[in-house]
Write an enzyme that holds these catalytic residues in place. Structure first.
Site, PDB file in Angstrom:
ATOM      1  N   ARG A   1      -7.610 -31.345 -46.671  1.00 11.23           N
ATOM      2  CA  ARG A   1      -6.653 -31.297 -47.657  1.00 11.23           C
ATOM      3  C   ARG A   1      -5.844 -30.168 -47.810  1.00 11.23           C
ATOM      4  O   ARG A   1      -6.146 -29.201 -47.069  1.00 11.23           O
ATOM      5  CB  ARG A   1      -7.213 -31.347 -49.002  1.00 11.23           C
ATOM      6  CG  ARG A   1      -8.293 -32.599 -49.300  1.00 11.23           C
ATOM      7  CD  ARG A   1      -8.918 -32.354 -50.614  1.00 11.23           C
ATOM      8  NE  ARG A   1     -10.017 -33.450 -50.933  1.00 11.23           N
ATOM      9  CZ  ARG A   1     -11.153 -33.403 -50.504  1.00 11.23           C
ATOM     10  NH1 ARG A   1     -11.665 -32.469 -50.192  1.00 11.23           N
ATOM     11  NH2 ARG A   1     -11.925 -34.709 -50.817  1.00 11.23           N
TER      12      ARG A   1
ATOM     13  N   LYS B   1     -13.421 -30.065 -52.943  1.00  9.50           N
ATOM     14  CA  LYS B   1     -13.299 -30.145 -54.585  1.00  9.50           C
ATOM     15  C   LYS B   1     -14.733 -29.985 -55.094  1.00  9.50           C
ATOM     16  O   LYS B   1     -15.948 -30.156 -54.317  1.00  9.50           O
ATOM     17  CB  LYS B   1     -13.111 -32.031 -54.504  1.00  9.50           C
ATOM     18  CG  LYS B   1     -11.688 -32.176 -54.468  1.00  9.50           C
ATOM     19  CD  LYS B   1     -11.372 -33.367 -54.744  1.00  9.50           C
ATOM     20  CE  LYS B   1      -9.755 -34.021 -54.506  1.00  9.50           C
ATOM     21  NZ  LYS B   1      -9.428 -35.460 -54.933  1.00  9.50           N
TER      22      LYS B   1
ATOM     23  N   HIS C   1      -1.352 -35.659 -46.964  1.00  7.90           N
ATOM     24  CA  HIS C   1      -2.391 -36.559 -47.345  1.00  7.90           C
ATOM     25  C   HIS C   1      -2.285 -37.725 -46.136  1.00  7.90           C
ATOM     26  O   HIS C   1      -3.048 -38.507 -45.855  1.00  7.90           O
ATOM     27  CB  HIS C   1      -2.468 -37.181 -48.667  1.00  7.90           C
ATOM     28  CG  HIS C   1      -3.872 -37.084 -49.455  1.00  7.90           C
ATOM     29  ND1 HIS C   1      -4.571 -35.933 -49.601  1.00  7.90           N
ATOM     30  CD2 HIS C   1      -4.522 -38.118 -49.505  1.00  7.90           C
ATOM     31  CE1 HIS C   1      -5.817 -36.156 -50.067  1.00  7.90           C
ATOM     32  NE2 HIS C   1      -5.719 -37.556 -50.128  1.00  7.90           N
TER      33      HIS C   1
ATOM     34  N   ARG D   1      -3.941 -36.470 -43.070  1.00  7.84           N
ATOM     35  CA  ARG D   1      -5.388 -36.937 -43.611  1.00  7.84           C
ATOM     36  C   ARG D   1      -5.850 -38.546 -43.320  1.00  7.84           C
ATOM     37  O   ARG D   1      -6.955 -38.526 -42.734  1.00  7.84           O
ATOM     38  CB  ARG D   1      -5.674 -36.602 -44.938  1.00  7.84           C
ATOM     39  CG  ARG D   1      -7.089 -36.440 -45.306  1.00  7.84           C
ATOM     40  CD  ARG D   1      -7.333 -35.655 -46.591  1.00  7.84           C
ATOM     41  NE  ARG D   1      -8.298 -36.134 -47.531  1.00  7.84           N
ATOM     42  CZ  ARG D   1      -9.641 -35.600 -47.451  1.00  7.84           C
ATOM     43  NH1 ARG D   1      -9.962 -34.772 -46.540  1.00  7.84           N
ATOM     44  NH2 ARG D   1     -10.739 -35.806 -47.969  1.00  7.84           N
TER      45      ARG D   1
ATOM     46  N   HIS E   1     -15.841 -36.699 -49.087  1.00  8.40           N
ATOM     47  CA  HIS E   1     -15.810 -37.644 -50.033  1.00  8.40           C
ATOM     48  C   HIS E   1     -17.063 -37.690 -50.516  1.00  8.40           C
ATOM     49  O   HIS E   1     -18.229 -37.775 -49.953  1.00  8.40           O
ATOM     50  CB  HIS E   1     -15.548 -39.008 -49.548  1.00  8.40           C
ATOM     51  CG  HIS E   1     -13.805 -39.010 -49.200  1.00  8.40           C
ATOM     52  ND1 HIS E   1     -13.516 -40.278 -48.290  1.00  8.40           N
ATOM     53  CD2 HIS E   1     -12.702 -38.524 -49.556  1.00  8.40           C
ATOM     54  CE1 HIS E   1     -12.167 -40.117 -48.387  1.00  8.40           C
ATOM     55  NE2 HIS E   1     -11.948 -39.332 -48.878  1.00  8.40           N
TER      56      HIS E   1
ATOM     57  N   TYR F   1     -10.571 -46.804 -45.312  1.00  4.53           N
ATOM     58  CA  TYR F   1      -9.982 -46.757 -43.986  1.00  4.53           C
ATOM     59  C   TYR F   1     -10.343 -47.701 -43.077  1.00  4.53           C
ATOM     60  O   TYR F   1      -9.725 -48.078 -42.017  1.00  4.53           O
ATOM     61  CB  TYR F   1     -10.254 -45.317 -43.705  1.00  4.53           C
ATOM     62  CG  TYR F   1      -9.525 -44.260 -44.375  1.00  4.53           C
ATOM     63  CD1 TYR F   1      -8.207 -44.000 -44.396  1.00  4.53           C
ATOM     64  CD2 TYR F   1     -10.417 -43.398 -45.158  1.00  4.53           C
ATOM     65  CE1 TYR F   1      -7.718 -42.994 -45.067  1.00  4.53           C
ATOM     66  CE2 TYR F   1      -9.919 -42.304 -46.092  1.00  4.53           C
ATOM     67  CZ  TYR F   1      -8.531 -42.231 -45.908  1.00  4.53           C
ATOM     68  OH  TYR F   1      -7.811 -41.290 -46.716  1.00  4.53           O
TER      69      TYR F   1
END
Length: 314
Positions: free
Chosen positions: A156, A180, A251, A254, A277, A286
């Site tokens: 990110r 995150k 993004h 990414r 994730h 994806y």
């Protein structure tokens, strides 16, 4: 002390303490904090018009009226879902601080979103992008290393600009990242990214750092940590230089990283771990992108792909 909705002083003080909580406990980015505060102020304005006195008075019916008002005003479902996410986080905080007794959003669902597949760069476009910077200048060396790392590791934007020198292991071609929720993970990079980083660390960064004592990996021209905004501007500039016919943002790179890995046969769980994730469902999008691309290639390339339904090969 119970915060009163009708008092601007009371709500602004509460928002300030909530922002400190987001930064300290959740390592929230400046972008996330700004959006959450904006969404909460919008909700507070709605409550004031409804003559609500305290946050404790809000129930699921009030929340549903708020959702209805957003949709009637013309907000997209994605924006409504984002606002509800901000409210859920806020009420969890209020419960934690014993400022309310229950979460009125617990039984409220977000509007069902139309699934949109993320776009991505082709392999050729990605190569043109990462090779666009002038690798003979300190800033060009920085940008080449930064773009190579973005595409090689799927990081990110906040993770890239947050890197320190100590996070990089060129010999093992590994990067230690805090994503995150301040969760730590290891990501990998290929030889091109490691080579570009090596050049930048030996040549470009020493010229940018000057007398600064910062340990930040990517620096601006003044020797300070590069900002996300500067990273975004660099991507926009190099996408034009590379001749790409779309706006490139972090993004998108990414998305390209994840899609190209799956196209190459990578296991979904591995891609999930590399992307950081928390849920596999976030990564599964994806697989749809990869399958859609495979279908396009098949329809364009196979001589029998366009046959009429019911025409079977005998």
């Amino acid at each position: 002390m119970i915060p009163f909705v009708q008092s601007k002083e009371s709500t602004e003080g509460l928002l300030r303490t909530y922002v400190r909580y987001l930064r300290a406990e959740h390592n929230a980015s400046a972008y996330t904090v700004r959006n959450y505060v904006h969404d909460l102020r919008h909700f507070i304005d709605f409550l004031r018009k409804q003559k609500v006195t305290t946050f404790e008075e809000v129930d699921r019916h009030m929340v549903r009226r708020y959702i209805a008002s957003l949709l009637e005003t013309g907000f997209e479902k994605t924006s409504v879902a984002r606002k509800l996410s901000a409210l859920r986080s806020f009420y969890r905080y209020l419960i934690r601080e014993n400022l309310v007794s229950s979460n009125p959003l617990a039984s409220v669902s977000s509007p069902k979103l139309d699934q949109r597949l993320p776009s991505f760069l082709s392999g050729e476009e990605a190569v043109h992008l990462v090779e666009a910077p002038d690798a003979e200048t300190p800033l060009g060396q920085r940008d080449r290393a930064m773009l190579e790392l973005l595409y090689a590791s799927g990081l990110r934007a906040s993770e890239v600009v947050g890197l320190d020198i100590a996070n990089v292991n060129l010999e093992a071609r590994e990067i230690r990242v805090w994503g995150k929720g301040n969760k730590e993970r290891m990501v990998l990079m290929g030889k091109p990214a490691a080579s570009a980083l090596d050049v930048y660390l030996r040549q470009g960064r020493p010229q940018l750092v000057g007398r600064s004592a910062t340990e930040a990996l990517f620096l601006n021209r003044y020797g300070r940590r590069l900002s996300q905004r500067s990273l975004q501007k660099a991507l926009a500039k190099y996408s034009i230089r590379a001749g790409l016919d779309r706006k490139v943002h972090p993004h998108l790179v990414r998305h390209s990283f994840a899609t190209h890995l799956l196209d190459g046969g990578a296991d979904l769980r591995v891609v999930q771990e590399l992307l950081g994730h928390a849920r596999l469902s976030s990564t599964q999008i994806y697989t749809h992108v990869s399958q859609t691309q495979a279908r396009k290639v098949y329809l364009a390339a196979h001589p029998r792909a366009e046959k009429e339904e019911g025409d079977d090969d005998q």
